[in-house]
Design an enzyme around this catalytic site. Structure first.
Site, mmCIF file in Angstrom:
data_model
loop_
_atom_site.group_PDB
_atom_site.id
_atom_site.type_symbol
_atom_site.label_atom_id
_atom_site.label_comp_id
_atom_site.label_asym_id
_atom_site.label_seq_id
_atom_site.Cartn_x
_atom_site.Cartn_y
_atom_site.Cartn_z
ATOM 1 N N CYS A 115 0.983 -1.152 0.217
ATOM 2 C CA CYS A 115 -0.097 -0.046 -0.109
ATOM 3 C C CYS A 115 0.924 1.133 0.112
ATOM 4 O O CYS A 115 0.333 2.444 -0.290
ATOM 5 C CB CYS A 115 -0.870 -0.150 1.146
ATOM 6 S SG CYS A 115 -1.801 -1.475 1.217
ATOM 7 N N HIS A 250 -3.789 6.900 2.499
ATOM 8 C CA HIS A 250 -4.143 5.781 1.946
ATOM 9 C C HIS A 250 -5.315 5.275 2.548
ATOM 10 O O HIS A 250 -5.634 5.520 3.665
ATOM 11 C CB HIS A 250 -3.022 4.669 2.538
ATOM 12 C CG HIS A 250 -3.343 3.223 2.267
ATOM 13 N ND1 HIS A 250 -3.934 2.885 1.069
ATOM 14 C CD2 HIS A 250 -3.296 2.304 2.954
ATOM 15 C CE1 HIS A 250 -3.890 1.528 1.084
ATOM 16 N NE2 HIS A 250 -3.781 0.875 2.355
ATOM 17 N N ASN A 280 -10.106 -0.536 -0.506
ATOM 18 C CA ASN A 280 -8.764 -0.554 -0.277
ATOM 19 C C ASN A 280 -8.214 -1.004 -1.491
ATOM 20 O O ASN A 280 -8.074 -2.094 -1.820
ATOM 21 C CB ASN A 280 -8.487 -1.097 0.916
ATOM 22 C CG ASN A 280 -6.907 -1.051 1.157
ATOM 23 O OD1 ASN A 280 -6.063 -0.731 0.324
ATOM 24 N ND2 ASN A 280 -6.345 -1.641 2.312
HETATM 25 O O1 UT7 Z 1 -4.014 -1.484 3.524
HETATM 26 C C1 UT7 Z 1 -2.854 -1.530 4.582
HETATM 27 C C2 UT7 Z 1 -3.077 -2.695 5.459
HETATM 28 N N1 UT7 Z 1 -4.278 -3.078 6.120
HETATM 29 C C3 UT7 Z 1 -4.914 -2.305 6.715
HETATM 30 O O2 UT7 Z 1 -4.334 -1.470 7.385
HETATM 31 C C4 UT7 Z 1 -6.008 -2.818 7.588
HETATM 32 C C5 UT7 Z 1 -6.111 -2.680 9.001
HETATM 33 N N2 UT7 Z 1 -7.276 -3.449 9.591
HETATM 34 C C6 UT7 Z 1 -8.596 -3.162 9.565
HETATM 35 O O3 UT7 Z 1 -8.901 -2.229 8.985
HETATM 36 C C7 UT7 Z 1 -9.750 -3.926 10.413
HETATM 37 O O4 UT7 Z 1 -9.017 -4.606 11.512
HETATM 38 C C8 UT7 Z 1 -10.417 -4.537 9.625
HETATM 39 C C9 UT7 Z 1 -11.431 -3.947 8.697
HETATM 40 C C10 UT7 Z 1 -9.595 -5.636 8.676
HETATM 41 C C11 UT7 Z 1 -11.504 -5.676 10.610
HETATM 42 O O5 UT7 Z 1 -11.919 -4.807 11.454
HETATM 43 P P1 UT7 Z 1 -11.869 -5.202 13.216
HETATM 44 O O6 UT7 Z 1 -12.789 -4.072 13.804
HETATM 45 O O7 UT7 Z 1 -10.548 -5.134 13.474
HETATM 46 O O8 UT7 Z 1 -12.535 -6.580 13.075
HETATM 47 P P2 UT7 Z 1 -12.079 -7.863 13.989
HETATM 48 O O9 UT7 Z 1 -10.947 -8.463 12.818
HETATM 49 O O10 UT7 Z 1 -11.318 -7.470 15.419
HETATM 50 O O11 UT7 Z 1 -13.127 -8.618 14.063
HETATM 51 C C12 UT7 Z 1 -14.487 -8.275 14.755
HETATM 52 C C13 UT7 Z 1 -15.398 -9.289 14.560
HETATM 53 C C14 UT7 Z 1 -15.080 -10.789 14.772
HETATM 54 O O12 UT7 Z 1 -16.124 -11.352 15.225
HETATM 55 P P3 UT7 Z 1 -16.186 -11.999 16.783
HETATM 56 O O13 UT7 Z 1 -14.949 -12.727 16.934
HETATM 57 O O14 UT7 Z 1 -15.851 -10.494 17.512
HETATM 58 O O15 UT7 Z 1 -17.383 -12.629 16.860
HETATM 59 C C15 UT7 Z 1 -15.199 -11.016 13.125
HETATM 60 O O16 UT7 Z 1 -15.217 -12.412 12.855
HETATM 61 O O17 UT7 Z 1 -16.063 -9.191 13.324
HETATM 62 C C16 UT7 Z 1 -16.212 -10.413 12.520
HETATM 63 N N3 UT7 Z 1 -15.827 -10.039 11.076
HETATM 64 C C17 UT7 Z 1 -16.980 -9.787 10.367
HETATM 65 N N4 UT7 Z 1 -18.204 -9.856 10.474
HETATM 66 C C18 UT7 Z 1 -18.901 -9.439 9.482
HETATM 67 C C19 UT7 Z 1 -14.585 -10.111 10.365
HETATM 68 N N5 UT7 Z 1 -15.098 -9.740 9.297
HETATM 69 C C20 UT7 Z 1 -16.217 -9.488 9.145
HETATM 70 C C21 UT7 Z 1 -17.086 -9.412 7.997
HETATM 71 N N6 UT7 Z 1 -18.572 -9.286 8.329
HETATM 72 N N7 UT7 Z 1 -16.590 -9.231 6.731
#
Ligand code: UT7
Length: 323
Positions: A115, A250, A280
């Site tokens: 990125c 970004h 993204n």
């Molecule tokens: O581009 C350069 C590098 N990348 C980044 O900078 C990305 C940085 N990270 C992020 O933007 C975020 O961490 C994400 C958008 C990828 C994920 O968001 P989050 O708030 O960190 O979610 P999480 O991974 O902590 O997951 C929270 C919950 C989980 O469920 P439980 O365990 O709390 O029951 C996941 O299973 O959300 C669930 N989950 C989803 N639910 C519905 C994860 N993905 C999804 C989804 N739809 N697509």
């Protein structure tokens, strides 16, 4: 003392739009979750017959036309991408050929900093221009991430999109152009985001070789590094946060952009946001956002622009440009 000035930009987004509602039909997710956690509503997906250099070519043609120069006048082509057409040759060479500039023989190379690829490419172009080794450079940020996304992994599949952005940089001795930049990387964090396919590490194909990301940890580290590197570039240039007119960040997550802006004490209204309709697009996200901001009149002559990027695994950087 020379510096590189952006004299024109271009952008390209594939025709096909994949909305959050489309994704709801493909996996266990919801429009509400995606919008709330990322800010994304829809993203563009390349057609089956399009490869990365095709996207790059469309954006580059637009930038060249706006700059009023032909591709044979370029001294160099630098492409920031982590989704090349193939291992060899580099996207920059496919692009050079597609632009009809092969015989002119300018230097052409890809930079893989995920990125942060566009900022790495811009900083490299600036170094070549400052040293007098090149006068006109085409810099492209382009990705076809849909090809390496694991569509069985909802935590990454909903985030990424395809697209290309381009900029023509030229030598300038005036006040406008790249004022300061800083690039970093830390390979100790390789586990945070990895796509191990198509290299010498893994022969097998399948989802195992596609993108895997530890999103939560990446988020926290991204915010910290983006704040620090932005502050460092501002200090280097003797520019105060309140002097920034526009931030082109970004587009990884609207919450990351918001957190960094808050820490820098820069109002969110100054940040260009395209994540809602682009998703993204990794190395393409900054040049696409820049191009859109220029087209919409959000950036005007004399503006002080702060760029910052964070990518796998891990790279980060910031740049200050007087438009
Ligand atoms: O581009 C350069 C590098 N990348 C980044 O900078 C990305 C940085 N990270 C992020 O933007 C975020 O961490 C994400 C958008 C990828 C994920 O968001 P989050 O708030 O960190 O979610 P999480 O991974 O902590 O997951 C929270 C919950 C989980 O469920 P439980 O365990 O709390 O029951 C996941 O299973 O959300 C669930 N989950 C989803 N639910 C519905 C994860 N993905 C999804 C989804 N739809 N697509």
């Amino acid at each position: 003392m020379y510096k590189a000035r952006i004299i024109a930009t271009g952008g390209y987004l594939p025709e096909r739009i994949l909305t959050n509602h489309d994704l709801e039909k493909m996996m266990d997710t919801s429009d509400e979750w995606i919008q709330k956690r990322t800010g994304i509503k829809e993203r563009h997906i390349a057609a089956d017959n399009q490869v990365t250099s095709d996207l790059a070519c469309e954006a580059s043609k637009q930038a060249l036309k706006r700059a009023g120069i032909t591709a044979d006048k370029l001294d160099m082509i630098i492409v920031g991408t982590c989704t090349p057409d193939m291992t060899l040759p580099a996207v920059a060479l496919h692009l050079q050929r597609k632009l009809g500039a092969g015989k002119a023989g300018c230097a052409a190379v890809d930079m893989n900093a995920a990125c942060s690829g566009f900022l790495y490419s811009m900083a490299t172009a600036n170094a070549y221009i400052k040293s007098g080794m090149a006068k006109n450079i085409l810099v492209v940020g382009v990705e076809t991430l849909s090809r390496i996304v694991n569509w069985d992994d909802r935590s990454t599949a909903v985030i990424f999109g395809d697209g290309a952005g381009a900029a023509i940089l030229t030598q300038d001795s005036g006040k406008r152009g790249i004022i300061a930049s800083e690039l970093h990387a830390d390979g100790d964090y390789a586990y945070l985001m990895i796509a191990p396919g198509n290299g010498t590490f893994h022969a097998p194909t399948g989802n195992y070789t596609k993108i895997h990301m530890e999103g939560h940890d990446t988020f926290k580290i991204a915010v910290r590094h983006l704040e620090n590197v932005s502050r460092s570039v501002l200090e280097k240039a003797g520019v105060k946060p309140e002097e920034i007119d526009v931030v082109v960040p970004h587009q990884a997550n609207v919450r990351i952009i918001g957190s960094v802006a808050k820490r820098l004490d820069i109002p969110m209204e100054k940040c260009i946001l395209t994540i809602d309709h682009h998703g993204n697009t990794a190395g393409a996200s900054i040049p696409l956002a820049l191009n859109e901001a220029v087209e919409n009149g959000r950036i005007t002559d004399g503006d002080m622009i702060l760029f910052n990027a964070f990518g796998a695994s891990i790279t980060w950087g910031s740049m200050l440009v007087r438009w």
